[in-house]
Design a protein around this motif. Structure first.
Motif, PDB file in Angstrom:
ATOM      1  N   LEU A 116       0.894  -1.176  -0.073  1.00 49.93           N
ATOM      2  CA  LEU A 116       0.031   0.009  -0.013  1.00 49.93           C
ATOM      3  C   LEU A 116       0.730   1.298  -0.017  1.00 49.93           C
ATOM      4  CD1 LEU A 116      -2.649  -1.182   2.589  1.00 49.93           C
ATOM      5  CD2 LEU A 116      -3.098  -0.604   0.212  1.00 49.93           C
ATOM      6  N   GLY A 117       1.929   1.217   0.703  1.00 49.39           N
ATOM      7  CA  GLY A 117       2.861   2.320   0.781  1.00 49.39           C
ATOM      8  C   GLY A 117       3.590   2.594  -0.704  1.00 49.39           C
ATOM      9  N   ALA A 118       3.932   1.771  -1.344  1.00 46.73           N
ATOM     10  CA  ALA A 118       4.309   1.682  -2.881  1.00 46.73           C
ATOM     11  C   ALA A 118       3.151   2.272  -3.434  1.00 46.73           C
ATOM     12  CB  ALA A 118       4.916   0.469  -3.331  1.00 46.73           C
ATOM     13  N   THR A 119       2.287   1.945  -3.495  1.00 43.36           N
ATOM     14  CA  THR A 119       0.965   2.276  -4.224  1.00 43.36           C
ATOM     15  C   THR A 119       0.757   3.835  -4.027  1.00 43.36           C
ATOM     16  OG1 THR A 119       0.072   0.405  -4.170  1.00 43.36           O
ATOM     17  CG2 THR A 119      -1.415   1.876  -4.962  1.00 43.36           C
ATOM     18  N   VAL A 120       0.824   4.353  -2.701  1.00 39.36           N
ATOM     19  CA  VAL A 120       0.512   5.674  -2.379  1.00 39.36           C
ATOM     20  C   VAL A 120       1.656   6.673  -3.133  1.00 39.36           C
ATOM     21  CG1 VAL A 120       0.130   7.255  -0.637  1.00 39.36           C
ATOM     22  CG2 VAL A 120      -1.046   5.028  -0.641  1.00 39.36           C
ATOM     23  N   ALA A 121       2.606   6.071  -2.760  1.00 37.97           N
ATOM     24  CA  ALA A 121       3.918   6.684  -3.440  1.00 37.97           C
ATOM     25  C   ALA A 121       3.860   7.071  -4.863  1.00 37.97           C
ATOM     26  CB  ALA A 121       5.263   6.016  -3.135  1.00 37.97           C
ATOM     27  N   GLN A 122       3.402   5.930  -5.655  1.00 38.56           N
ATOM     28  CA  GLN A 122       3.226   6.302  -6.889  1.00 38.56           C
ATOM     29  C   GLN A 122       2.036   7.097  -7.346  1.00 38.56           C
ATOM     30  OE1 GLN A 122       5.874   4.876  -8.388  1.00 38.56           O
ATOM     31  NE2 GLN A 122       4.908   3.715 -10.067  1.00 38.56           N
ATOM     32  N   LEU A 123       0.936   7.081  -6.562  1.00 37.07           N
ATOM     33  CA  LEU A 123      -0.099   8.002  -6.779  1.00 37.07           C
ATOM     34  C   LEU A 123       0.554   9.275  -6.594  1.00 37.07           C
ATOM     35  CD1 LEU A 123      -2.976   5.921  -5.001  1.00 37.07           C
ATOM     36  CD2 LEU A 123      -2.720   6.176  -7.588  1.00 37.07           C
ATOM     37  N   HIS A 149      -6.649  -0.563  -7.547  1.00 32.09           N
ATOM     38  CA  HIS A 149      -7.261   0.437  -8.122  1.00 32.09           C
ATOM     39  C   HIS A 149      -7.488   1.443  -7.047  1.00 32.09           C
ATOM     40  CE1 HIS A 149      -7.893  -2.532 -11.320  1.00 32.09           C
ATOM     41  NE2 HIS A 149      -8.095  -3.355 -10.329  1.00 32.09           N
ATOM     42  N   ALA A 150      -7.431   2.758  -7.272  1.00 30.46           N
ATOM     43  CA  ALA A 150      -7.289   3.917  -6.414  1.00 30.46           C
ATOM     44  C   ALA A 150      -8.309   4.825  -6.854  1.00 30.46           C
ATOM     45  CB  ALA A 150      -6.090   4.528  -6.068  1.00 30.46           C
ATOM     46  N   GLN A 151      -9.177   5.500  -5.817  1.00 29.96           N
ATOM     47  CA  GLN A 151      -9.853   6.572  -5.850  1.00 29.96           C
ATOM     48  C   GLN A 151      -9.357   7.597  -4.883  1.00 29.96           C
ATOM     49  OE1 GLN A 151     -13.397   4.018  -5.352  1.00 29.96           O
ATOM     50  NE2 GLN A 151     -14.457   5.434  -6.929  1.00 29.96           N
ATOM     51  N   GLY A 152      -9.488   9.008  -5.202  1.00 35.59           N
ATOM     52  CA  GLY A 152      -9.135   9.937  -4.545  1.00 35.59           C
ATOM     53  C   GLY A 152      -7.952  10.571  -4.950  1.00 35.59           C
ATOM     54  N   ILE A 160      -6.837   4.962   2.971  1.00 36.36           N
ATOM     55  CA  ILE A 160      -5.568   5.838   3.033  1.00 36.36           C
ATOM     56  C   ILE A 160      -5.693   7.271   3.461  1.00 36.36           C
ATOM     57  CG2 ILE A 160      -3.347   6.322   2.449  1.00 36.36           C
ATOM     58  CD1 ILE A 160      -3.664   3.552   2.620  1.00 36.36           C
ATOM     59  N   ALA A 161      -5.428   7.787   4.582  1.00 31.98           N
ATOM     60  CA  ALA A 161      -5.394   9.116   4.865  1.00 31.98           C
ATOM     61  C   ALA A 161      -4.169   9.824   5.141  1.00 31.98           C
ATOM     62  CB  ALA A 161      -6.531   9.347   5.996  1.00 31.98           C
ATOM     63  N   GLY A 162      -4.203  11.292   4.796  1.00 33.42           N
ATOM     64  CA  GLY A 162      -3.163  12.008   5.452  1.00 33.42           C
ATOM     65  C   GLY A 162      -1.763  11.671   4.863  1.00 33.42           C
ATOM     66  N   ALA A 163      -1.609  11.162   3.410  1.00 35.29           N
ATOM     67  CA  ALA A 163      -0.314  10.509   3.086  1.00 35.29           C
ATOM     68  C   ALA A 163       0.406  11.721   2.596  1.00 35.29           C
ATOM     69  CB  ALA A 163      -0.501   9.788   1.967  1.00 35.29           C
ATOM     70  N   SER A 192       4.666   9.263   4.913  1.00 33.10           N
ATOM     71  CA  SER A 192       4.176   8.986   6.146  1.00 33.10           C
ATOM     72  C   SER A 192       2.675   9.113   5.764  1.00 33.10           C
ATOM     73  CB  SER A 192       4.288  10.057   7.155  1.00 33.10           C
ATOM     74  OG  SER A 192       4.032  11.482   6.621  1.00 33.10           O
ATOM     75  N   LEU A 193       1.786   8.191   6.452  1.00 29.86           N
ATOM     76  CA  LEU A 193       0.517   8.162   5.875  1.00 29.86           C
ATOM     77  C   LEU A 193      -0.476   7.334   6.953  1.00 29.86           C
ATOM     78  CD1 LEU A 193      -0.031   5.224   3.298  1.00 29.86           C
ATOM     79  CD2 LEU A 193       2.020   5.451   4.765  1.00 29.86           C
TER      80      LEU A 193
END
Length: 673
Positions: A470-477, A526-529, A545-548, A556-557
């Motif tokens: 999930l951290g890798a996904t958020v970093a890409q987003l 698949h991500a929304q937001g 995921i909040a506050g990434a 940090s997230l």
């Protein structure tokens, strides 16, 4: 002191000697093989000369060529490093005969100590405890079999010349002896040019403790305390530390005295190491003498504050030892691990190839006291260099120093987390698990623990892997959104809503899809937001995921309400996420393009797992073979690899002969379909 010396070695030890010489104002001369023309020791030395082909026998084992370069360049002395000719008495004598200085013990001392067999006999005569065994020169297989049966099993076959874990086998049954003897002799012959072996009783679950000794030509001999090297895999040291967590002050003193007694008995001069095995009750037995500087010497340097290479140079130049025994301090705790180009998940198969990325922690200055934390890197390569098939696959030695053992372990974990290697596979993940394992943390590991419990150190599925993914996904987003803002700012319409990377499209809600490959596994998410707040699907259940926030390499997230922090590295093709204890490596791939699987005919071919040289062919076309039967042996990076039949069948074709050099994935034996 010398004004110019030649270094008869390569890699990190050559670079290490060059560093000390530069500090002392001594000019250096390097020698190199065809494979090392662009190596770091060649670039760092003041002068460098080629001495032959890539194989050690064609270059670094050519004593005559090395001495010729020393004379041609005006060098006054030769430093042998370790490995190659460092413990070759004939080489030391030839250097002296040429009017040069060998930076090490005399050929006479080497002949007494350099042979494991001779050293063991010497120790026994001097009253040092030794393990029962056979050290004779008679090497007939039938006699060795009889001696093995007399000594009893389990026993160890060891190459009488050499080190580094090469040419060693444990035999637990008499029926296995001759096959192991043949393999051990062949490996010793390839690595050291000699195939003499010795036999000794194998002590179950011993500790491996070595004592650093130093002698000068003025009759002074001292020891610099111990290093423990009990964390080993197949006799290859994996972690070294000082002081030993096992020794008591009384045992340390007794072992130091024994080591000094052995050195004095043969008028030993320069740096050497007396190695002991220690049983669980504290009994210690002489194992071997290394008449050279050891790979793990930085551990001793950090706890004593001394430069052992400088000591070697001064002693070789005729100076007295700089300190007496009473002046040797031991402050703090030091630990060393070795980063190798090898694949632990594939049986620690050595690797080769270009180091496309090599990130190491920033080294610190050596400590003047034992109080501060220090990270030291000893390496013979930099980013962009190539790890070749011809030599040891070491990338670097990572050494740390701190006030005590728990702090040193913590410092080492942080330093390993900062390492990132792209190119050949490496053992970083294995080392990270090693330094957190209870047997290492508690200081209870013995020399056979890793081999008995290797699965405990291998990668296993872990609950935190989901958070890392999930951290890798958020970093890409977040990276996509940052890139979109950068492009928008540079465009003619920077406020356009179409420049926002939130996945919104006319007719449906915002949705972005990403794909990663982890080994053989593909992940589609698949991500929304946007802007650090997302709902991510594709992992069995949705995650919020909040506050990434991404600040440099720190992410940090909150994942489903739990705060997490990760460190990131990589590039547009790969992502490495680290949570301080574990790392996850992912390859970013296009969402709608799947990689095709291998079309190789599984089970019908035996392929080379890495580049190497064929040393033995045991099969011919038409042979009927059983599953697991050895068909061929190749040698690479000073080790032998046995290639076995994947199934029972008939050999249709053998495509290599003894002496051939083969590339990785080359088909060597084909079975009839």
């Amino acid at each position: 002191m010398f004004s110019k010396i030649l270094i008869a070695n390569r890699g990190e030890i050559a670079c290490r000697v060059i560093r000390t010489c530069r500090r002392l104002g001594i000019r250096t001369v390097a020698v190199y093989s065809d494979a090392d023309a662009d190596a770091q020791h060649v670039r760092q030395a003041d002068e460098a000369y080629p001495i032959g082909g890539p194989r050690p026998t064609d270059s670094y084992l050519r004593g005559d060529a090395i001495i010729a370069v020393a004379l041609k360049s005006g060098a006054q002395a030769i430093h042998p490093g370790y490995g190659f000719l460092s413990e070759n008495a004939d080489f030391a004598d030839a250097i002296a005969a040429a009017g040069l200085v060998f930076i090490g013990p005399s050929g006479a001392s080497m002949r007494k100590m350099g042979s494991k067999a001779g050293a063991k006999e010497l120790m026994q005569a001097a009253g040092v405890p030794v393990v029962p065994g056979y050290t004779g020169e008679e090497q007939a297989p039938a006699l060795l079999q009889r001696e093995a049966d007399r000594i009893g099993y389990p026993l160890m076959i060891k190459a009488a010349h050499g080190g580094g874990g090469k040419g060693m086998r444990i035999v637990r049954d008499g029926d296995e002896f001759l096959a192991n003897l043949e393999s051990c002799q062949r490996e010793a012959r390839n690595a050291f040019g000699r195939d003499r072996v010795l036999l000794e009783r194998y002590v179950e679950r011993p500790r491996h403790v070595e004592i650093q000794v130093f002698g000068d030509a003025h009759g002074h001999t001292i020891h610099l305390n111990e290093r423990e090297c009990s964390a080993q895999r197949r006799y290859q040291k994996v972690l070294e530390e000082s002081p030993s967590p096992f020794l008591t002050p009384q045992l340390r003193a007794r072992m130091g005295e024994a080591a000094v007694l052995a050195a004095r008995a043969i008028d030993y001069v320069n740096a050497g190491t007396v190695e002991f095995i220690v049983d669980q009750g504290g009994g210690f037995y002489f194992m071997e003498i290394n008449t050279r500087l050891q790979v793990e010497h930085p551990v001793t340097e950090l706890v004593t504050g001394l430069d052992l290479v400088e000591w070697q140079l001064r002693v070789a130049a005729g100076e007295a030892l700089p300190l007496a025994q009473a002046d040797i301090a031991q402050q703090g705790h030091a630990i060393e691990v070795r980063l190798y180009a090898e694949d632990p998940e594939a049986g620690f198969l050595p690797g080769s190839g270009r180091l496309e990325r090599l990130r190491m922690p920033t080294p610190d200055a050596p400590p003047s006291t034992g109080s501060g934390q220090v990270v030291r890197i000893d390496s013979g390569v930099i980013e962009g260099d190539t790890v070749t098939i011809f030599y040891d696959p070491m990338i670097a030695k990572l050494i740390v120093h701190a006030a005590d053992r728990p702090c040193a372990l913590a410092c080492l974990r942080t330093a390993l987390a900062a390492c990132d290697i792209v190119g050949p596979k490496s053992n970083i993940d294995f080392l990270e698990r090693l330094v957190r394992h209870p047997a290492v943390v508690a200081g209870t590991i013995d020399t056979g623990y890793l081999d008995r419990h290797l699965d405990e150190f291998m990668s296993q599925p872990h609950a935190d892997d989901l958070d890392l993914l999930l951290g890798a996904t958020v970093a890409q987003l977040l990276a996509q959104e940052h890139d979109a803002r950068e492009r928008a700012a540079a465009s003619s319409d920077p406020t356009s809503p179409w420049a926002i990377a939130d996945g919104w499209r006319l007719g449906h809600g915002s949705r972005r899809s990403l794909a990663f490959v982890q080994g053989e596994q593909r992940h589609e998410l698949h991500a929304q937001g946007s802007a650090g707040d997302y709902r991510i699907d594709g992992l069995g259940q949705p995650h919020v995921i909040a506050g990434a926030r991404l600040a440099g390499t720190d992410l940090s997230l909150r994942i489903d309400g739990r705060g997490r922090r990760f460190t990131l590295s990589g590039d547009e093709r790969r992502v490495v996420v680290h949570d301080g204890e574990r790392r996850l490596r992912l390859q970013a791939v296009p969402m709608y393009r799947h990689e095709l699987g291998s079309t190789a005919s599984a089970g019908h071919q035996v392929v080379a797992p890495m580049p190497g040289r064929v040393v033995l062919v045991r099969a011919t076309a038409g042979d009927a073979v059983e599953a697991g039967q050895e068909l061929m042996v190749i040698e690479a990076m000073k080790m032998e690899l046995s290639l076995k039949a994947p199934r029972a069948g008939t050999v249709a074709e053998v495509r290599a002969v003894t002496g051939d050099f083969v590339e990785a994935d080359a088909v060597l034996v084909a079975l009839a379909s």
